[in-house]
Design a protein around this motif. Sequence first.
Motif, PDB file in Angstrom:
ATOM      1  N   SER A  15      21.996  12.108  44.099  1.00 44.89           N
ATOM      2  CA  SER A  15      21.098  11.509  43.141  1.00 44.89           C
ATOM      3  C   SER A  15      20.234  12.631  42.628  1.00 44.89           C
ATOM      4  O   SER A  15      19.654  13.522  43.354  1.00 44.89           O
ATOM      5  N   GLU A  16      19.992  12.302  41.334  1.00 47.05           N
ATOM      6  CA  GLU A  16      18.950  13.441  40.740  1.00 47.05           C
ATOM      7  C   GLU A  16      17.506  12.969  40.716  1.00 47.05           C
ATOM      8  O   GLU A  16      17.202  11.943  40.602  1.00 47.05           O
ATOM      9  N   GLY A  17      16.705  14.021  40.864  1.00 45.81           N
ATOM     10  CA  GLY A  17      14.907  13.813  40.946  1.00 45.81           C
ATOM     11  C   GLY A  17      14.404  14.830  40.749  1.00 45.81           C
ATOM     12  O   GLY A  17      15.005  15.935  39.832  1.00 45.81           O
ATOM     13  N   PHE A  18      13.139  15.192  40.858  1.00 49.06           N
ATOM     14  CA  PHE A  18      12.476  16.357  40.552  1.00 49.06           C
ATOM     15  C   PHE A  18      11.575  16.346  41.818  1.00 49.06           C
ATOM     16  O   PHE A  18      11.219  15.680  42.660  1.00 49.06           O
ATOM     17  N   ILE A  19      10.901  17.608  41.863  1.00 45.31           N
ATOM     18  CA  ILE A  19       9.895  17.799  42.924  1.00 45.31           C
ATOM     19  C   ILE A  19       8.537  17.967  42.096  1.00 45.31           C
ATOM     20  O   ILE A  19       8.296  18.524  41.317  1.00 45.31           O
ATOM     21  N   GLU A  20       7.825  16.936  42.771  1.00 45.50           N
ATOM     22  CA  GLU A  20       6.126  16.735  42.141  1.00 45.50           C
ATOM     23  C   GLU A  20       5.372  17.707  42.508  1.00 45.50           C
ATOM     24  O   GLU A  20       5.416  18.141  43.649  1.00 45.50           O
ATOM     25  N   ASP A  21       4.625  18.240  41.672  1.00 49.22           N
ATOM     26  CA  ASP A  21       3.404  19.016  42.062  1.00 49.22           C
ATOM     27  C   ASP A  21       2.166  18.215  41.442  1.00 49.22           C
ATOM     28  O   ASP A  21       1.829  17.995  40.584  1.00 49.22           O
ATOM     29  N   ALA A  22       1.417  17.862  42.755  1.00 47.13           N
ATOM     30  CA  ALA A  22       0.059  17.157  42.316  1.00 47.13           C
ATOM     31  C   ALA A  22      -1.155  18.068  42.485  1.00 47.13           C
ATOM     32  O   ALA A  22      -2.163  17.277  42.771  1.00 47.13           O
ATOM     33  N   GLY A  23      -1.056  19.211  42.515  1.00 52.48           N
ATOM     34  CA  GLY A  23      -2.143  20.136  42.623  1.00 52.48           C
ATOM     35  C   GLY A  23      -3.108  20.156  41.419  1.00 52.48           C
ATOM     36  O   GLY A  23      -2.718  19.534  40.370  1.00 52.48           O
ATOM     37  N   GLU A  24      -4.111  20.919  41.522  1.00 49.37           N
ATOM     38  CA  GLU A  24      -5.052  20.875  40.374  1.00 49.37           C
ATOM     39  C   GLU A  24      -4.546  21.620  39.082  1.00 49.37           C
ATOM     40  O   GLU A  24      -3.914  22.467  39.105  1.00 49.37           O
ATOM     41  N   HIS A  25      -4.661  20.910  38.115  1.00 51.45           N
ATOM     42  CA  HIS A  25      -4.290  21.118  36.761  1.00 51.45           C
ATOM     43  C   HIS A  25      -2.509  21.362  36.661  1.00 51.45           C
ATOM     44  O   HIS A  25      -2.193  22.061  35.780  1.00 51.45           O
ATOM     45  N   SER A  26      -2.094  20.601  37.538  1.00 53.45           N
ATOM     46  CA  SER A  26      -0.686  20.582  37.603  1.00 53.45           C
ATOM     47  C   SER A  26      -0.107  19.842  36.340  1.00 53.45           C
ATOM     48  O   SER A  26      -0.613  18.868  35.821  1.00 53.45           O
ATOM     49  N   ARG A  27       1.084  20.057  35.867  1.00 49.80           N
ATOM     50  CA  ARG A  27       1.870  19.005  35.051  1.00 49.80           C
ATOM     51  C   ARG A  27       2.559  17.938  35.511  1.00 49.80           C
ATOM     52  O   ARG A  27       3.268  17.192  34.808  1.00 49.80           O
TER      53      ARG A  27
END
Length: 74
Positions: A15-27
């Motif tokens: 299953s395709e997905g992505f790794i989320e980055d929820a840090g400050e100023h993240s995209r």
Amino acid sequence: MNNYTCTHCGTVGLSEGFIEDAGEHSRGYARWIEGAMDRGLFGGAKRLGRTRRQIVAFRCPKCGHLELFVTDEA
């Protein structure tokens, strides 16, 4: 569905997905940056002038193992 095979258990169809980055100023997504990490004056990673690629993740539906790859997109 794709034909990627889990390198942990051999299941076909990850299953395709992505790794989320929820840090400050993240995209909103994590990126791979080429080269060993060097820290700058204030302790953050030096990134200027380095190649950056978005990370995509594939999860095995059977064992949950993640396979991470970088895209050709910067």
